[in-house]
Design a protein around this motif. Structure first.
Motif, PDB file in Angstrom:
ATOM      1  N   CYS A 195       0.795  -1.234   0.000  1.00 48.57           N
ATOM      2  CA  CYS A 195       0.000   0.000   0.000  1.00 48.57           C
ATOM      3  C   CYS A 195       0.828   1.284   0.000  1.00 48.57           C
ATOM      4  CB  CYS A 195      -0.920   0.023   1.221  1.00 48.57           C
ATOM      5  SG  CYS A 195      -1.884  -1.478   1.452  1.00 48.57           S
TER       6      CYS A 195
ATOM      7  N   HIS B 211      -0.182   5.027  -1.197  1.00 48.18           N
ATOM      8  CA  HIS B 211      -0.799   5.752  -0.088  1.00 48.18           C
ATOM      9  C   HIS B 211       0.207   6.428   0.829  1.00 48.18           C
ATOM     10  CE1 HIS B 211      -4.923   4.516  -0.903  1.00 48.18           C
ATOM     11  NE2 HIS B 211      -4.437   3.329  -1.214  1.00 48.18           N
TER      12      HIS B 211
ATOM     13  N   GLY C 264      -1.824   9.315   1.349  1.00 47.08           N
ATOM     14  CA  GLY C 264      -2.076   9.355  -0.086  1.00 47.08           C
ATOM     15  C   GLY C 264      -0.946   9.999  -0.854  1.00 47.08           C
TER      16      GLY C 264
ATOM     17  N   PRO D 110      -4.521   8.710  -4.584  1.00 43.23           N
ATOM     18  CA  PRO D 110      -4.953   7.710  -3.600  1.00 43.23           C
ATOM     19  C   PRO D 110      -5.610   8.373  -2.393  1.00 43.23           C
ATOM     20  CG  PRO D 110      -2.670   7.357  -4.248  1.00 43.23           C
ATOM     21  CD  PRO D 110      -3.082   8.684  -4.804  1.00 43.23           C
TER      22      PRO D 110
ATOM     23  N   ASP E 187      -6.596   9.327   1.420  1.00 41.72           N
ATOM     24  CA  ASP E 187      -5.912   9.540   2.693  1.00 41.72           C
ATOM     25  C   ASP E 187      -6.499   8.503   3.652  1.00 41.72           C
ATOM     26  OD1 ASP E 187      -5.060  10.308   5.230  1.00 41.72           O
ATOM     27  OD2 ASP E 187      -5.456  12.438   4.902  1.00 41.72           O
ATOM     28  N   LEU E 188      -5.726   7.486   3.942  1.00 41.26           N
ATOM     29  CA  LEU E 188      -6.218   6.377   4.763  1.00 41.26           C
ATOM     30  C   LEU E 188      -6.273   6.707   6.242  1.00 41.26           C
ATOM     31  CD1 LEU E 188      -4.367   3.450   2.955  1.00 41.26           C
ATOM     32  CD2 LEU E 188      -6.692   4.314   2.564  1.00 41.26           C
TER      33      LEU E 188
END
Length: 133
Positions: A34, A38, A44, A56, A58-59
């Motif tokens: 990831c 990310h 991201g 991507p 923003d986790l």
């Protein structure tokens, strides 16, 4: 009579497949699959992000985008690709095949049913939950 004898063997085989055999690092999985898009911190901003047609996610804000609750089952479905099948606008790869190696663990998918789920997928979702701001 043979069915009665065979049934416990099948049940034990299924339960054995669901027992975790090793410790899985969600962070290691994240870094392997990831972080390039990310970013190491999940914002991201990974090195591959610029080359994508869409930035991507923003986790670190998954829970914030969901009223403060981390939607673990939905996150796992997104990661493995289940909820994105046929979505041609998504640039995220389906990781279901990659993450299904290893043992299964039982996860409540929200309906009270314990569902056998790849331990790698659960570990990755658990790590993403820890990244939440």
């Amino acid at each position: 009579m043979k069915l009665t004898v065979a049934l416990p063997v099948v049940t034990l085989a299924i339960l054995g497949a669901c027992a975790p055999e090793q410790q899985v690092s969600g962070r290691s999985l994240y870094l392997d699959y990831c972080a390039s898009c990310h970013g190491v911190g999940g914002k991201g901003d990974g090195p591959a992000a610029e080359g994508l047609g869409k930035m991507p996610a923003d986790l670190t804000r998954i829970a914030a985008r969901n009223g403060g609750v981390f939607p673990k089952v939905r996150v796992m479905s997104t990661i493995d690709g289940y909820t994105r099948r046929g979505d041609r606008s998504s640039v995220m790869p389906e990781l279901g095949v990659v993450l299904q190696e290893g043992p299964l663990v039982l996860v409540d998918t929200g309906d009270g049913v314990m569902t056998p789920t790849p331990v790698n997928l659960v570990a990755l979702a658990d790590y993403l939950e820890k990244l939440q701001n």
